[in-house]
Enzyme design. Structure first.
Site, PDB file in Angstrom:
ATOM      1  N   ASN A   1     -44.266  35.385 -48.587  1.00  0.00           N
ATOM      2  CA  ASN A   1     -45.113  35.068 -49.994  1.00  0.00           C
ATOM      3  C   ASN A   1     -45.026  35.854 -50.582  1.00  0.00           C
ATOM      4  O   ASN A   1     -45.229  36.977 -50.268  1.00  0.00           O
ATOM      5  CB  ASN A   1     -46.389  34.279 -49.353  1.00  0.00           C
ATOM      6  CG  ASN A   1     -46.754  33.238 -48.405  1.00  0.00           C
ATOM      7  OD1 ASN A   1     -45.813  32.077 -48.433  1.00  0.00           O
ATOM      8  ND2 ASN A   1     -47.647  33.452 -47.893  1.00  0.00           N
TER       9      ASN A   1
ATOM     10  N   ILE B   1     -54.109  38.217 -37.552  1.00  0.00           N
ATOM     11  CA  ILE B   1     -55.466  38.265 -37.213  1.00  0.00           C
ATOM     12  C   ILE B   1     -56.451  36.647 -37.818  1.00  0.00           C
ATOM     13  O   ILE B   1     -57.764  36.669 -37.280  1.00  0.00           O
ATOM     14  CB  ILE B   1     -57.120  39.401 -38.347  1.00  0.00           C
ATOM     15  CG1 ILE B   1     -57.899  40.046 -37.691  1.00  0.00           C
ATOM     16  CG2 ILE B   1     -57.447  38.467 -39.912  1.00  0.00           C
ATOM     17  CD1 ILE B   1     -58.528  41.123 -38.154  1.00  0.00           C
TER      18      ILE B   1
ATOM     19  N   GLY C   1     -50.097  32.697 -52.431  1.00  0.00           N
ATOM     20  CA  GLY C   1     -50.144  33.125 -51.116  1.00  0.00           C
ATOM     21  C   GLY C   1     -50.572  34.099 -51.077  1.00  0.00           C
ATOM     22  O   GLY C   1     -50.703  34.639 -49.978  1.00  0.00           O
ATOM     23  N   GLN C   2     -49.815  35.206 -51.603  1.00  0.00           N
ATOM     24  CA  GLN C   2     -49.408  36.394 -51.348  1.00  0.00           C
ATOM     25  C   GLN C   2     -51.015  37.179 -51.423  1.00  0.00           C
ATOM     26  O   GLN C   2     -51.282  37.194 -52.970  1.00  0.00           O
ATOM     27  CB  GLN C   2     -48.798  37.382 -52.097  1.00  0.00           C
ATOM     28  CG  GLN C   2     -48.164  39.201 -51.140  1.00  0.00           C
ATOM     29  CD  GLN C   2     -47.376  39.265 -51.636  1.00  0.00           C
ATOM     30  OE1 GLN C   2     -46.331  38.647 -52.783  1.00  0.00           O
ATOM     31  NE2 GLN C   2     -46.646  40.861 -51.275  1.00  0.00           N
TER      32      GLN C   2
ATOM     33  N   HIS D   1     -44.587  41.382 -46.019  1.00  0.00           N
ATOM     34  CA  HIS D   1     -44.518  41.566 -44.535  1.00  0.00           C
ATOM     35  C   HIS D   1     -43.661  39.813 -44.220  1.00  0.00           C
ATOM     36  O   HIS D   1     -44.056  39.204 -45.239  1.00  0.00           O
ATOM     37  CB  HIS D   1     -45.883  41.214 -44.236  1.00  0.00           C
ATOM     38  CG  HIS D   1     -46.916  40.195 -44.837  1.00  0.00           C
ATOM     39  ND1 HIS D   1     -47.268  41.097 -46.441  1.00  0.00           N
ATOM     40  CD2 HIS D   1     -46.992  38.835 -45.701  1.00  0.00           C
ATOM     41  CE1 HIS D   1     -47.452  40.113 -46.443  1.00  0.00           C
ATOM     42  NE2 HIS D   1     -47.850  39.293 -46.205  1.00  0.00           N
TER      43      HIS D   1
ATOM     44  N   HIS E   1     -43.885  36.545 -42.039  1.00  0.00           N
ATOM     45  CA  HIS E   1     -44.816  35.840 -41.609  1.00  0.00           C
ATOM     46  C   HIS E   1     -43.528  34.937 -40.203  1.00  0.00           C
ATOM     47  O   HIS E   1     -43.159  34.738 -40.930  1.00  0.00           O
ATOM     48  CB  HIS E   1     -45.232  34.808 -42.061  1.00  0.00           C
ATOM     49  CG  HIS E   1     -46.568  35.438 -42.985  1.00  0.00           C
ATOM     50  ND1 HIS E   1     -47.733  34.912 -42.939  1.00  0.00           N
ATOM     51  CD2 HIS E   1     -46.292  35.780 -44.278  1.00  0.00           C
ATOM     52  CE1 HIS E   1     -48.425  35.306 -43.736  1.00  0.00           C
ATOM     53  NE2 HIS E   1     -47.607  35.905 -44.579  1.00  0.00           N
TER      54      HIS E   1
END
Ligand code: 5GP
Ligand code: ZN
Length: 119
Positions: free
Chosen positions: A92, A36, A98-99, A105, A107
């Site tokens: 991450n 997003i 930064g998770q 998941h 990236h």
């Protein structure tokens, strides 16, 4: 039960279709959708349908599904035509890295120059 959907998990809701997402690929075990808040021309998240908090937990419980995630990351890069110029697969892991969503998941980032080391 490990792997079961979690009621308070955003990505479980995307898997269930309860939260909309721009889905680019789906398999029996994975879903891939556009981030997003994209950080590159191609920024897609590939997630297992099953809920595990991070990639290491997924690897421990279901290594074949982690392999599916990585294979799908490559398919996303091919589909978006960024595989020839190179792409990055990032997991991450932990808040300090930064998770922010604790459903495993990958990236998939590509379509621009990617610095090394990442910030
Ligand atoms: P993390 O920070 O956990 O590694 O990555 C989570 C990613 O999920 C972020 O890049 C963030 O932009 C993305 N994200 C957060 N909420 C949503 C959402 O509702 N839909 C989509 N498509 N991506 C989201
Ligand atoms: Zn989840």
């Amino acid at each position: 039960m490990p792997g079961e959907p979690q009621a308070d998990c955003l990505f479980c809701k995307i898997v269930a279709g309860d939260v909309p997402a721009t889905i680019v690929r789906e398999t029996d075990t994975t879903v891939a959708f556009r981030d997003i808040n994209p950080q590159a021309p191609t920024h897609v998240l590939v997630i297992p349908r099953a809920h595990y908090p991070d990639a290491a937990a997924l690897a421990a419980a279901s290594p074949e599904v982690l392999a599916d995630v990585v294979r799908e990351a490559r398919e996303v890069a091919v589909q978006d035509k960024v595989s020839d110029t190179g792409y990055r697969i990032v997991f991450n892991t932990g808040g300090g890295a930064g998770q922010t969503v604790f459903h495993a998941h990958a990236h998939v980032l590509g379509g621009r120059g990617l610095e090394w080391p990442p910030g």
